[in-house]
Design a protein around this motif. Structure first.
Motif, mmCIF file in Angstrom:
data_model
loop_
_atom_site.group_PDB
_atom_site.id
_atom_site.type_symbol
_atom_site.label_atom_id
_atom_site.label_comp_id
_atom_site.label_asym_id
_atom_site.label_seq_id
_atom_site.Cartn_x
_atom_site.Cartn_y
_atom_site.Cartn_z
ATOM 1 N N HIS A 204 0.859 -1.175 0.000
ATOM 2 C CA HIS A 204 0.000 0.000 0.000
ATOM 3 C C HIS A 204 0.903 1.236 0.000
ATOM 4 N N ALA A 205 0.647 2.189 -0.883
ATOM 5 C CA ALA A 205 1.397 3.443 -0.905
ATOM 6 C C ALA A 205 0.401 4.596 -0.922
ATOM 7 N N ASP A 206 0.559 5.552 -0.011
ATOM 8 C CA ASP A 206 -0.392 6.659 0.024
ATOM 9 C C ASP A 206 -0.187 7.598 -1.167
ATOM 10 N N ARG A 207 -1.065 8.551 -1.319
ATOM 11 C CA ARG A 207 -1.099 9.378 -2.523
ATOM 12 C C ARG A 207 0.135 10.267 -2.697
ATOM 13 N N ALA A 208 0.860 10.513 -1.609
ATOM 14 C CA ALA A 208 2.021 11.406 -1.694
ATOM 15 C C ALA A 208 3.284 10.693 -2.153
ATOM 16 N N VAL A 209 3.254 9.379 -2.231
ATOM 17 C CA VAL A 209 4.473 8.641 -2.573
ATOM 18 C C VAL A 209 4.852 8.865 -4.027
ATOM 19 N N VAL A 210 3.898 8.813 -4.944
ATOM 20 C CA VAL A 210 4.228 8.836 -6.380
ATOM 21 C C VAL A 210 4.352 10.233 -6.978
ATOM 22 N N ILE A 270 7.999 -11.144 4.208
ATOM 23 C CA ILE A 270 7.251 -9.887 4.280
ATOM 24 C C ILE A 270 5.885 -10.103 3.642
ATOM 25 N N ARG A 271 4.829 -9.868 4.421
ATOM 26 C CA ARG A 271 3.455 -10.129 3.949
ATOM 27 C C ARG A 271 2.766 -8.846 3.486
ATOM 28 N N GLU A 272 3.180 -7.703 4.055
ATOM 29 C CA GLU A 272 2.535 -6.441 3.712
ATOM 30 C C GLU A 272 3.536 -5.303 3.900
ATOM 31 N N ILE A 273 3.489 -4.333 3.005
ATOM 32 C CA ILE A 273 4.344 -3.149 3.093
ATOM 33 C C ILE A 273 3.452 -1.925 3.003
ATOM 34 N N ASP A 274 3.573 -1.041 3.965
ATOM 35 C CA ASP A 274 2.826 0.211 3.971
ATOM 36 C C ASP A 274 3.827 1.336 3.730
ATOM 37 N N VAL A 275 3.705 2.033 2.608
ATOM 38 C CA VAL A 275 4.625 3.104 2.239
ATOM 39 C C VAL A 275 3.955 4.437 2.553
#
Length: 292
Positions: A204-210, A270-275
């Motif tokens: 999951h990556a929030d809107r500010a990452v990209v 690693i099962r989940e990554i939160d960016v």
């Protein structure tokens, strides 16, 4: 020798220390050099006839300039709502990336990341006292505090910087997995990275990452690994840290904490990554140096 020439000579003699103070205060070599230039302009206009300890006096001037920059930075945090609003890293400064990287490594990239999470007064008290042995009674007037309060600020910062003891048991295993994830990403080792990911891993990556209009969701080990390889440049400015007490990663950009990675595990995979890159979420995270 004129008073101005004498002070210019003192400034050059103490420049390495002054630059080191500014770099630890600001986390960015470009901003540190800007701070020194600003400090010299102030010094050049000042009456220095009564200066008896030029090294200490110059350190105070540079520290005050850095404190003002940190406070201005705090104000700008409120305006940084999305990644697209950021000033591009190093775009306005002729900074050697290799020198920046070497200097960050010599200080400790994780330390610089955690320092950016401190309040300006806490950072000043910790950096000047713990890293440059400036007495509290000399630091206190810079932040309009008593020496006792300044000591408390440094102590509070020290607890954040110190982090936690080396992890043991399951925490130690997770710590090693995140370390291996960082090493594989930095080294561009796709197969090694793939081996660390659960086949059904979700990122999951929030809107500010990209940035993107909507949060990003990526499923599956290979797509997640491919995305990590695409962010190789960012990984070079990343370090292993504790995020809310758990092993995670953080990335520094122009002296600022820009991205956090939180991990969830299934055994040793690693099962989940939160960016995380949204400023409000970064502010709420508790980040500390990971020992061991």
């Amino acid at each position: 020798m004129s008073e101005r020439d004498w002070m210019a000579a003192q400034f050059e003699e103490h420049r390495p220390r002054l630059r080191a103070v500014a770099h630890r205060m600001l986390g960015s070599l470009g901003e540190a050099d800007d701070a020194l230039q600003d400090a010299w302009l102030r010094i050049d206009r000042a009456d220095t006839s009564g200066v008896e300890n030029p090294g200490g006096w110059l350190t105070t001037v540079v520290a005050r300039v850095c404190l003002n920059l940190l406070r201005a930075r705090e104000g700008r945090r409120e305006e940084e709502l999305v990644a697209a609003d950021r000033i591009p890293a190093a775009a306005a400064r002729a900074v050697d990336p290799e020198e920046e990287a070497l200097l960050a490594d010599s200080v400790g990239l994780a330390l610089l990341i955690v320092l950016d999470t401190l309040a300006p007064a806490e950072r000043l008290a910790f950096v000047l006292h713990d890293m440059f042995q400036v007495p509290f009674d000399e630091i206190a007037p810079m932040i309009d505090k008593t020496p006792a309060t300044t000591r408390q600020l440094a102590s509070r910062a020290r607890r954040r910087v110190k982090g936690a003891p080396a992890p043991t048991g399951d925490a130690s295993r997770r710590h090693r997995v995140v370390h291996a994830y960082l090493a594989a990403t930095r080294g561009g080792d796709f197969d090694a990275l793939l081996a660390l990911l659960h086949p059904d891993v979700v990122l999951h990556a929030d809107r500010a990452v990209v940035p993107t209009p909507e949060p990003v969701l990526v499923r599956g080990a290979r797509p997640v690994a491919e995305g990590a390889m695409a962010s190789l440049g960012r990984a070079r400015s990343a370090a292993l840290v504790l995020v809310d007490g758990e092993a995670g990663m953080a990335m520094l950009e122009e002296g600022r904490l820009r991205v956090l990675l939180r991990f969830t595990f299934d055994g040793d995979l690693i099962r989940e990554i939160d960016v995380v890159a949204e400023p409000e979420r970064l502010r709420k995270a508790q980040v500390a140096v990971a020992e061991g």
